[in-house]
Design a protein around this motif. Structure first.
Motif, PDB file in Angstrom:
ATOM      1  N   LYS A   1       0.863  -1.194   0.000  1.00  0.00           N
ATOM      2  CA  LYS A   1       0.000   0.000   0.000  1.00  0.00           C
ATOM      3  C   LYS A   1       0.891   1.234   0.000  1.00  0.00           C
ATOM      4  O   LYS A   1       1.784   1.371   0.852  1.00  0.00           O
ATOM      5  CB  LYS A   1      -0.902  -0.001   1.244  1.00  0.00           C
ATOM      6  N   HIS A   2       0.654   2.134  -0.930  1.00  0.00           N
ATOM      7  CA  HIS A   2       1.420   3.373  -1.072  1.00  0.00           C
ATOM      8  C   HIS A   2       0.592   4.549  -0.549  1.00  0.00           C
ATOM      9  O   HIS A   2      -0.636   4.507  -0.584  1.00  0.00           O
ATOM     10  CB  HIS A   2       1.762   3.614  -2.547  1.00  0.00           C
ATOM     11  N   PRO A   3       1.259   5.614  -0.083  1.00  0.00           N
ATOM     12  CA  PRO A   3       0.515   6.758   0.461  1.00  0.00           C
ATOM     13  C   PRO A   3      -0.160   7.620  -0.607  1.00  0.00           C
ATOM     14  O   PRO A   3      -1.024   8.440  -0.294  1.00  0.00           O
ATOM     15  CB  PRO A   3       1.588   7.553   1.201  1.00  0.00           C
ATOM     16  N   ALA A   4       0.225   7.448  -1.868  1.00  0.00           N
ATOM     17  CA  ALA A   4      -0.348   8.242  -2.961  1.00  0.00           C
ATOM     18  C   ALA A   4      -0.483   7.344  -4.193  1.00  0.00           C
ATOM     19  O   ALA A   4      -0.029   6.198  -4.186  1.00  0.00           O
ATOM     20  CB  ALA A   4       0.554   9.436  -3.272  1.00  0.00           C
ATOM     21  N   ALA A   5      -1.070   7.871  -5.234  1.00  0.00           N
ATOM     22  CA  ALA A   5      -1.246   7.106  -6.470  1.00  0.00           C
ATOM     23  C   ALA A   5       0.098   6.611  -6.991  1.00  0.00           C
ATOM     24  O   ALA A   5       1.119   7.297  -6.871  1.00  0.00           O
ATOM     25  CB  ALA A   5      -1.938   7.966  -7.526  1.00  0.00           C
ATOM     26  N   LEU A   6       0.089   5.414  -7.554  1.00  0.00           N
ATOM     27  CA  LEU A   6       1.308   4.812  -8.084  1.00  0.00           C
ATOM     28  C   LEU A   6       1.821   5.578  -9.295  1.00  0.00           C
ATOM     29  O   LEU A   6       1.045   5.977 -10.162  1.00  0.00           O
ATOM     30  CB  LEU A   6       1.031   3.361  -8.487  1.00  0.00           C
ATOM     31  N   ASP A   7       3.110   5.757  -9.343  1.00  0.00           N
ATOM     32  CA  ASP A   7       3.787   6.360 -10.483  1.00  0.00           C
ATOM     33  C   ASP A   7       4.536   5.224 -11.177  1.00  0.00           C
ATOM     34  O   ASP A   7       5.641   4.856 -10.777  1.00  0.00           O
ATOM     35  CB  ASP A   7       4.757   7.445  -9.994  1.00  0.00           C
ATOM     36  N   TRP A   8       3.926   4.644 -12.211  1.00  0.00           N
ATOM     37  CA  TRP A   8       4.499   3.453 -12.835  1.00  0.00           C
ATOM     38  C   TRP A   8       5.814   3.732 -13.539  1.00  0.00           C
ATOM     39  O   TRP A   8       6.660   2.842 -13.639  1.00  0.00           O
ATOM     40  CB  TRP A   8       3.478   2.786 -13.749  1.00  0.00           C
TER      41      TRP A   8
ATOM     42  N   ILE B   1       5.711   3.168   2.371  1.00  0.00           N
ATOM     43  CA  ILE B   1       5.011   2.066   1.733  1.00  0.00           C
ATOM     44  C   ILE B   1       4.829   0.968   2.778  1.00  0.00           C
ATOM     45  O   ILE B   1       5.758   0.623   3.494  1.00  0.00           O
ATOM     46  CB  ILE B   1       5.804   1.543   0.520  1.00  0.00           C
ATOM     47  N   GLN B   2       3.632   0.417   2.847  1.00  0.00           N
ATOM     48  CA  GLN B   2       3.311  -0.582   3.864  1.00  0.00           C
ATOM     49  C   GLN B   2       3.010  -1.920   3.195  1.00  0.00           C
ATOM     50  O   GLN B   2       2.192  -2.004   2.278  1.00  0.00           O
ATOM     51  CB  GLN B   2       2.095  -0.113   4.656  1.00  0.00           C
ATOM     52  N   MET B   3       3.676  -2.987   3.662  1.00  0.00           N
ATOM     53  CA  MET B   3       3.368  -4.318   3.151  1.00  0.00           C
ATOM     54  C   MET B   3       2.109  -4.825   3.855  1.00  0.00           C
ATOM     55  O   MET B   3       2.046  -4.845   5.074  1.00  0.00           O
ATOM     56  CB  MET B   3       4.515  -5.308   3.369  1.00  0.00           C
ATOM     57  N   LEU B   4       1.118  -5.223   3.065  1.00  0.00           N
ATOM     58  CA  LEU B   4      -0.148  -5.713   3.610  1.00  0.00           C
ATOM     59  C   LEU B   4      -0.177  -7.235   3.715  1.00  0.00           C
ATOM     60  O   LEU B   4      -0.901  -7.787   4.540  1.00  0.00           O
ATOM     61  CB  LEU B   4      -1.309  -5.259   2.718  1.00  0.00           C
ATOM     62  N   HIS B   5       0.592  -7.903   2.856  1.00  0.00           N
ATOM     63  CA  HIS B   5       0.527  -9.365   2.801  1.00  0.00           C
ATOM     64  C   HIS B   5       1.800  -9.916   2.172  1.00  0.00           C
ATOM     65  O   HIS B   5       2.367  -9.297   1.278  1.00  0.00           O
ATOM     66  CB  HIS B   5      -0.674  -9.784   1.946  1.00  0.00           C
ATOM     67  N   GLU B   6       2.229 -11.073   2.645  1.00  0.00           N
ATOM     68  CA  GLU B   6       3.328 -11.793   2.001  1.00  0.00           C
ATOM     69  C   GLU B   6       3.087 -13.293   2.143  1.00  0.00           C
ATOM     70  O   GLU B   6       2.632 -13.758   3.186  1.00  0.00           O
ATOM     71  CB  GLU B   6       4.673 -11.443   2.619  1.00  0.00           C
ATOM     72  N   ALA B   7       3.395 -14.023   1.083  1.00  0.00           N
ATOM     73  CA  ALA B   7       3.366 -15.486   1.105  1.00  0.00           C
ATOM     74  C   ALA B   7       4.512 -15.968   0.240  1.00  0.00           C
ATOM     75  O   ALA B   7       4.891 -15.312  -0.728  1.00  0.00           O
ATOM     76  CB  ALA B   7       2.035 -16.006   0.564  1.00  0.00           C
ATOM     77  N   HIS B   8       5.093 -17.105   0.612  1.00  0.00           N
ATOM     78  CA  HIS B   8       6.173 -17.636  -0.208  1.00  0.00           C
ATOM     79  C   HIS B   8       6.288 -19.144  -0.038  1.00  0.00           C
ATOM     80  O   HIS B   8       5.847 -19.702   0.959  1.00  0.00           O
ATOM     81  CB  HIS B   8       7.513 -16.948   0.085  1.00  0.00           C
ATOM     82  N   GLY B   9       6.868 -19.770  -1.045  1.00  0.00           N
ATOM     83  CA  GLY B   9       7.078 -21.209  -1.007  1.00  0.00           C
ATOM     84  C   GLY B   9       7.651 -21.723  -2.308  1.00  0.00           C
ATOM     85  O   GLY B   9       7.752 -20.996  -3.297  1.00  0.00           O
ATOM     86  N   GLU B  10       8.030 -22.993  -2.285  1.00  0.00           N
ATOM     87  CA  GLU B  10       8.589 -23.615  -3.474  1.00  0.00           C
ATOM     88  C   GLU B  10       7.505 -23.891  -4.508  1.00  0.00           C
ATOM     89  O   GLU B  10       6.383 -24.268  -4.171  1.00  0.00           O
ATOM     90  CB  GLU B  10       9.297 -24.914  -3.107  1.00  0.00           C
ATOM     91  N   SER B  11       7.850 -23.697  -5.764  1.00  0.00           N
ATOM     92  CA  SER B  11       6.938 -23.952  -6.865  1.00  0.00           C
ATOM     93  C   SER B  11       6.983 -25.434  -7.220  1.00  0.00           C
ATOM     94  O   SER B  11       8.037 -25.953  -7.590  1.00  0.00           O
ATOM     95  CB  SER B  11       7.344 -23.104  -8.071  1.00  0.00           C
ATOM     96  N   HIS B  12       5.848 -26.099  -7.130  1.00  0.00           N
ATOM     97  CA  HIS B  12       5.791 -27.525  -7.426  1.00  0.00           C
ATOM     98  C   HIS B  12       5.202 -27.816  -8.796  1.00  0.00           C
ATOM     99  O   HIS B  12       5.376 -28.926  -9.318  1.00  0.00           O
ATOM    100  CB  HIS B  12       4.982 -28.259  -6.345  1.00  0.00           C
ATOM    101  N   VAL B  13       4.491 -26.868  -9.381  1.00  0.00           N
ATOM    102  CA  VAL B  13       3.923 -27.040 -10.705  1.00  0.00           C
ATOM    103  C   VAL B  13       4.179 -25.761 -11.478  1.00  0.00           C
ATOM    104  O   VAL B  13       3.877 -24.667 -11.010  1.00  0.00           O
ATOM    105  CB  VAL B  13       2.400 -27.325 -10.648  1.00  0.00           C
TER     106      VAL B  13
END
Length: 95
Positions: free
Chosen positions: A10-17, A78-90
């Motif tokens: 989450k960003h405090p203002a609109a994203l500047d791509w 900038i605030q991280m709202l979520h994270e997930a990670h793991g090995e790719s099996h497929v």
């Protein structure tokens, strides 16, 4: 086996791509990272998918990743709202 990390930010203002592309360029030469994708969720939120060559590559890169995230949080609010990670099996490309 590749290792995948997904996160939502989450960003405090609109994203500047244009700026986001510039920020992404710092990761281009990282030998641990196979791919990174940043995508828009809404005008102030982006998602990230980072694919590492292996879990060992992820672990070797972890200190640099944590340093970059701390900078993003402290300097850019900038605030991280979520994270997930793991090995790719497929992997669709290998089917």
């Amino acid at each position: 086996m590749k290792y995948v990390v997904t996160s939502v930010w989450k960003h405090p203002a609109a994203l500047d791509w244009q700026q986001m592309r510039q920020n992404m360029s710092q990761f281009k030469g990282n030998p641990h990272i196979a791919e990174i994708h940043w995508y828009e969720i809404d005008e102030t939120t982006h998602g990230s998918v980072a694919i590492y060559h292996s879990k060992e590559a992820y672990e070797a890169n972890l200190a640099a990743q944590e340093q970059n995230r701390a900078k993003s949080t402290s300097e850019y609010s900038i605030q991280m709202l979520h994270e997930a990670h793991g090995e790719s099996h497929v992997d669709f490309t290998s089917l």
